[in-house]
Design a protein around this motif. Structure first.
Motif, PDB file in Angstrom:
ATOM      1  N   VAL A   1     -25.139 -10.727   5.401  1.00 58.67           N
ATOM      2  CA  VAL A   1     -24.385 -11.719   4.635  1.00 58.67           C
ATOM      3  C   VAL A   1     -23.176 -11.020   4.005  1.00 58.67           C
ATOM      4  CG1 VAL A   1     -24.460 -13.389   2.761  1.00 58.67           C
ATOM      5  CG2 VAL A   1     -26.486 -13.022   4.191  1.00 58.67           C
ATOM      6  N   LEU A   2     -21.988 -11.514   4.275  1.00 57.10           N
ATOM      7  CA  LEU A   2     -20.769 -10.838   3.846  1.00 57.10           C
ATOM      8  C   LEU A   2     -20.658 -10.751   2.325  1.00 57.10           C
ATOM      9  CD1 LEU A   2     -18.126  -9.454   4.535  1.00 57.10           C
ATOM     10  CD2 LEU A   2     -17.038 -11.694   4.713  1.00 57.10           C
ATOM     11  N   VAL A   3     -21.035 -11.801   1.616  1.00 55.51           N
ATOM     12  CA  VAL A   3     -20.896 -11.770   0.157  1.00 55.51           C
ATOM     13  C   VAL A   3     -21.767 -10.666  -0.444  1.00 55.51           C
ATOM     14  CG1 VAL A   3     -22.715 -13.479  -0.327  1.00 55.51           C
ATOM     15  CG2 VAL A   3     -20.800 -13.207  -1.922  1.00 55.51           C
ATOM     16  N   ASP A   4     -22.939 -10.419   0.146  1.00 55.62           N
ATOM     17  CA  ASP A   4     -23.786  -9.311  -0.329  1.00 55.62           C
ATOM     18  C   ASP A   4     -23.111  -7.971  -0.082  1.00 55.62           C
ATOM     19  OD1 ASP A   4     -25.716 -11.138  -1.088  1.00 55.62           O
ATOM     20  OD2 ASP A   4     -26.863 -10.951   0.782  1.00 55.62           O
ATOM     21  N   LYS A   5     -22.448  -7.874   1.075  1.00 59.03           N
ATOM     22  CA  LYS A   5     -21.720  -6.636   1.387  1.00 59.03           C
ATOM     23  C   LYS A   5     -20.591  -6.397   0.385  1.00 59.03           C
ATOM     24  CE  LYS A   5     -18.469  -4.764   4.788  1.00 59.03           C
ATOM     25  NZ  LYS A   5     -18.751  -3.362   4.435  1.00 59.03           N
ATOM     26  N   VAL A   6     -19.853  -7.460   0.049  1.00 59.72           N
ATOM     27  CA  VAL A   6     -18.740  -7.331  -0.897  1.00 59.72           C
ATOM     28  C   VAL A   6     -19.251  -6.831  -2.245  1.00 59.72           C
ATOM     29  CG1 VAL A   6     -16.989  -8.602  -2.196  1.00 59.72           C
ATOM     30  CG2 VAL A   6     -17.305  -9.061   0.242  1.00 59.72           C
ATOM     31  N   ILE A   7     -20.354  -7.399  -2.726  1.00 62.79           N
ATOM     32  CA  ILE A   7     -20.920  -6.984  -4.013  1.00 62.79           C
ATOM     33  C   ILE A   7     -21.354  -5.525  -3.960  1.00 62.79           C
ATOM     34  CG2 ILE A   7     -22.834  -7.357  -5.622  1.00 62.79           C
ATOM     35  CD1 ILE A   7     -22.710 -10.344  -4.826  1.00 62.79           C
ATOM     36  N   THR A   8     -22.013  -5.144  -2.864  1.00 66.99           N
ATOM     37  CA  THR A   8     -22.462  -3.760  -2.701  1.00 66.99           C
ATOM     38  C   THR A   8     -21.277  -2.800  -2.626  1.00 66.99           C
ATOM     39  OG1 THR A   8     -24.438  -4.500  -1.521  1.00 66.99           O
ATOM     40  CG2 THR A   8     -23.803  -2.190  -1.252  1.00 66.99           C
ATOM     41  N   ASP A   9     -20.244  -3.182  -1.874  1.00 67.04           N
ATOM     42  CA  ASP A   9     -19.061  -2.333  -1.725  1.00 67.04           C
ATOM     43  C   ASP A   9     -18.334  -2.163  -3.059  1.00 67.04           C
ATOM     44  OD1 ASP A   9     -19.521  -1.927   0.949  1.00 67.04           O
ATOM     45  OD2 ASP A   9     -18.166  -3.514   1.624  1.00 67.04           O
ATOM     46  N   PHE A  10     -18.253  -3.229  -3.827  1.00 67.82           N
ATOM     47  CA  PHE A  10     -17.579  -3.147  -5.137  1.00 67.82           C
ATOM     48  C   PHE A  10     -18.353  -2.191  -6.044  1.00 67.82           C
ATOM     49  CE2 PHE A  10     -15.043  -4.027  -8.629  1.00 67.82           C
ATOM     50  CZ  PHE A  10     -14.096  -4.996  -8.355  1.00 67.82           C
ATOM     51  N   ALA A  11     -19.685  -2.304  -6.027  1.00 69.65           N
ATOM     52  CA  ALA A  11     -20.509  -1.442  -6.880  1.00 69.65           C
ATOM     53  C   ALA A  11     -20.394   0.026  -6.476  1.00 69.65           C
ATOM     54  CB  ALA A  11     -21.961  -1.894  -6.820  1.00 69.65           C
ATOM     55  N   SER A  12     -20.135   0.277  -5.188  1.00 70.05           N
ATOM     56  CA  SER A  12     -20.060   1.656  -4.702  1.00 70.05           C
ATOM     57  C   SER A  12     -18.647   2.231  -4.752  1.00 70.05           C
ATOM     58  CB  SER A  12     -20.577   1.730  -3.259  1.00 70.05           C
ATOM     59  OG  SER A  12     -19.718   1.001  -2.382  1.00 70.05           O
ATOM     60  N   ALA A  13     -17.688   1.448  -5.220  1.00 73.84           N
ATOM     61  CA  ALA A  13     -16.299   1.919  -5.277  1.00 73.84           C
ATOM     62  C   ALA A  13     -16.168   3.086  -6.247  1.00 73.84           C
ATOM     63  CB  ALA A  13     -15.378   0.775  -5.699  1.00 73.84           C
ATOM     64  N   ASN A  14     -15.184   3.953  -5.979  1.00 78.26           N
ATOM     65  CA  ASN A  14     -14.900   5.091  -6.847  1.00 78.26           C
ATOM     66  C   ASN A  14     -14.081   4.600  -8.041  1.00 78.26           C
ATOM     67  OD1 ASN A  14     -13.754   7.405  -8.073  1.00 78.26           O
ATOM     68  ND2 ASN A  14     -13.987   8.559  -6.174  1.00 78.26           N
ATOM     69  N   PHE A  15     -14.720   4.541  -9.207  1.00 80.76           N
ATOM     70  CA  PHE A  15     -14.060   3.922 -10.354  1.00 80.76           C
ATOM     71  C   PHE A  15     -13.004   4.811 -11.003  1.00 80.76           C
ATOM     72  CE2 PHE A  15     -17.508   1.009  -9.756  1.00 80.76           C
ATOM     73  CZ  PHE A  15     -16.956  -0.216 -10.122  1.00 80.76           C
ATOM     74  N   PHE A  16     -12.967   6.081 -10.623  1.00 81.47           N
ATOM     75  CA  PHE A  16     -11.839   6.903 -11.059  1.00 81.47           C
ATOM     76  C   PHE A  16     -10.544   6.371 -10.472  1.00 81.47           C
ATOM     77  CE2 PHE A  16      -8.826  10.273  -9.878  1.00 81.47           C
ATOM     78  CZ  PHE A  16      -8.470  10.708 -11.140  1.00 81.47           C
ATOM     79  N   TRP A  17     -10.588   6.027  -9.159  1.00 81.79           N
ATOM     80  CA  TRP A  17      -9.386   5.515  -8.503  1.00 81.79           C
ATOM     81  C   TRP A  17      -9.079   4.086  -8.953  1.00 81.79           C
ATOM     82  CZ3 TRP A  17      -6.218   8.875  -6.886  1.00 81.79           C
ATOM     83  CH2 TRP A  17      -6.667  10.087  -6.347  1.00 81.79           C
ATOM     84  N   ILE A  18     -10.102   3.330  -9.333  1.00 80.38           N
ATOM     85  CA  ILE A  18      -9.855   2.012  -9.921  1.00 80.38           C
ATOM     86  C   ILE A  18      -9.098   2.177 -11.236  1.00 80.38           C
ATOM     87  CG2 ILE A  18     -10.919  -0.050 -10.926  1.00 80.38           C
ATOM     88  CD1 ILE A  18     -11.172   0.007  -7.926  1.00 80.38           C
ATOM     89  N   PHE A  19      -9.531   3.160 -12.029  1.00 77.82           N
ATOM     90  CA  PHE A  19      -8.834   3.447 -13.294  1.00 77.82           C
ATOM     91  C   PHE A  19      -7.387   3.848 -13.030  1.00 77.82           C
ATOM     92  CE2 PHE A  19      -7.357   6.738 -16.254  1.00 77.82           C
ATOM     93  CZ  PHE A  19      -7.309   6.001 -17.433  1.00 77.82           C
ATOM     94  N   MET A  20      -7.158   4.692 -12.019  1.00 79.30           N
ATOM     95  CA  MET A  20      -5.794   5.105 -11.678  1.00 79.30           C
ATOM     96  C   MET A  20      -4.958   3.909 -11.245  1.00 79.30           C
ATOM     97  SD  MET A  20      -5.546   8.274 -12.340  1.00 79.30           S
ATOM     98  CE  MET A  20      -3.978   8.654 -11.539  1.00 79.30           C
ATOM     99  N   THR A  21      -5.593   2.954 -10.566  1.00 82.63           N
ATOM    100  CA  THR A  21      -4.907   1.722 -10.177  1.00 82.63           C
ATOM    101  C   THR A  21      -4.460   0.951 -11.407  1.00 82.63           C
ATOM    102  OG1 THR A  21      -6.207   1.531  -8.136  1.00 82.63           O
ATOM    103  CG2 THR A  21      -5.204  -0.489  -8.978  1.00 82.63           C
TER     104      THR A  21
END
Length: 356
Positions: free
Chosen positions: A48-68
């Motif tokens: 299910v794609l929506v489950d993948k999106v949630i999982t991918d968001f949770a696994s994102a590198n939040f250091f680079w999110i902060f830099m964004t």
């Protein structure tokens, strides 16, 4: 019809446009992801794609999110300084904190009703700095004209750098060739009609200028031209250009940092970043709340151009979109909404003299 009701109906219309585009993008990506996932040995329940999106968001590198988020904030600081430089030409000296927060308040308003942010931004600064709103609005128009020029230049760079990849993709994909041919059949008559229309306007310009509509359009065009000319009259035109470059370089880094935040896109190069950034920029221009749906579609297409699987492209688009929309536009927008009245409770702009 009252203004609040009209604004509410506009909000519903644009929100519907964004949701419909987002739904169509999701449906297309979900079917492709399901097919690939099943081929890789997955089950219908786990694909299910929506489950993948949630999982991918949770696994994102939040250091680079902060830099964004940091890059976006730096771009807005430059935008506030650049805006103040335009307002200085009118003889006013607004506080930088007011300009910065009203810009963010405008972005927050755009999430509700596209293009409403420009009016909110102008009206809010006008109230706190006691500058006539029509004068502030004029500087906002100039600000946006410069943005249009910049995104056109960025688009030209992206097309130039990605030309070989686009040509290869065109040759390797017959279905893409068919789509382009169909698009040409649609666009060519429109281009001919546009050219004929421009010629008619040119030959009958005197009659058109004699009408009220013609005079109004001419006034708007002259206003735009005068606005661009004011840049050359600034005290520090090169500083203005430097801040403009910083705004758009930071916009590029927003996309590039988001690449690093997500494993499937982490190895993409700067050209892919430029192409995806430009695609996302045009997605935000389309009238939907904050570019919802249109941003996802266009950035997804750009990422697929560089070999990113549709499901991963959709995940990346959501990571980038919601990091900016929630992390900055909503957060700092709410801060602006809450603290602007407090910051300006006892503030009285100094008596200001219009520059001749």
């Amino acid at each position: 019809m009252s203004k609040p009701v009209a604004n509410f109906l506009k909000f519903c219309l644009f929100l519907s446009i964004g949701l419909v585009i987002l739904y169509l993008v999701y449906q297309k990506q979900a079917s492709g992801y399901l097919e690939q996932c099943l081929a890789d040995g997955g089950t219908a329940e786990s694909c299910v794609l929506v489950d993948k999106v949630i999982t991918d968001f949770a696994s994102a590198n939040f250091f680079w999110i902060f830099m964004t988020l940091l890059a976006f904030t730096l771009s807005n600081i430059s935008r506030a300084i650049r805006w103040n430089m335009l307002i200085h030409q009118l003889g006013y000296r607004p506080r930088l904190i007011n300009s910065f927060l009203t810009i963010n308040l405008g972005y927050f308003a755009n999430l509700g009703l596209p293009r409403m942010g420009e009016f909110v931004r102008a009206g809010t600064l006008s109230r706190y700095e006691q500058i006539p709103v029509e004068k502030v609005m004029g500087t906002v128009v100039v600000d946006r004209i410069i943005d249009v020029i910049c995104i056109l230049l960025a688009t030209g760079l992206a097309v130039a750098f990605a030309a070989s990849r686009l040509a290869t993709l065109y040759q390797e994909n017959a279905d893409l060739s068919d789509k382009i041919t169909t698009a040409q059949r649609i666009l060519l008559p429109l281009a001919i009609i546009g050219i004929v229309g421009l010629l008619l306007i040119y030959f009958y310009r005197q009659r058109l200028l004699a009408t009220k509509v013609g005079q109004k359009v001419a006034g708007i065009l002259h206003g735009f031209l005068d606005g661009i000319k004011t840049v050359g009259k600034l005290d520090s035109p090169w500083l203005f250009i430097l801040h403009t470059l910083n705004i758009w370089v930071m916009y590029f880094f927003i996309t590039y940092f988001c690449f690093s935040a997500f494993a499937p896109t982490a190895d993409l190069g700067p050209v892919a970043g430029l192409v995806t950034f430009v695609a996302g920029g045009w997605g935000i221009v389309i009238p939907s709340p904050g570019g919802m749906g249109s941003y996802h579609f266009l950035t997804g297409q750009a990422l697929e151009l560089y070999g990113i699987a549709p499901g991963d492209a959709f995940s990346w688009s959501n990571i980038a979109f919601f990091s900016i929309s929630i992390g900055i536009n909503v957060l700092i927008g709410l801060v602006a909404l809450l603290f602007l009245p407090r910051l300006n409770r006892n503030y009285q702009p100094a008596a200001q003299q219009k520059v001749a």
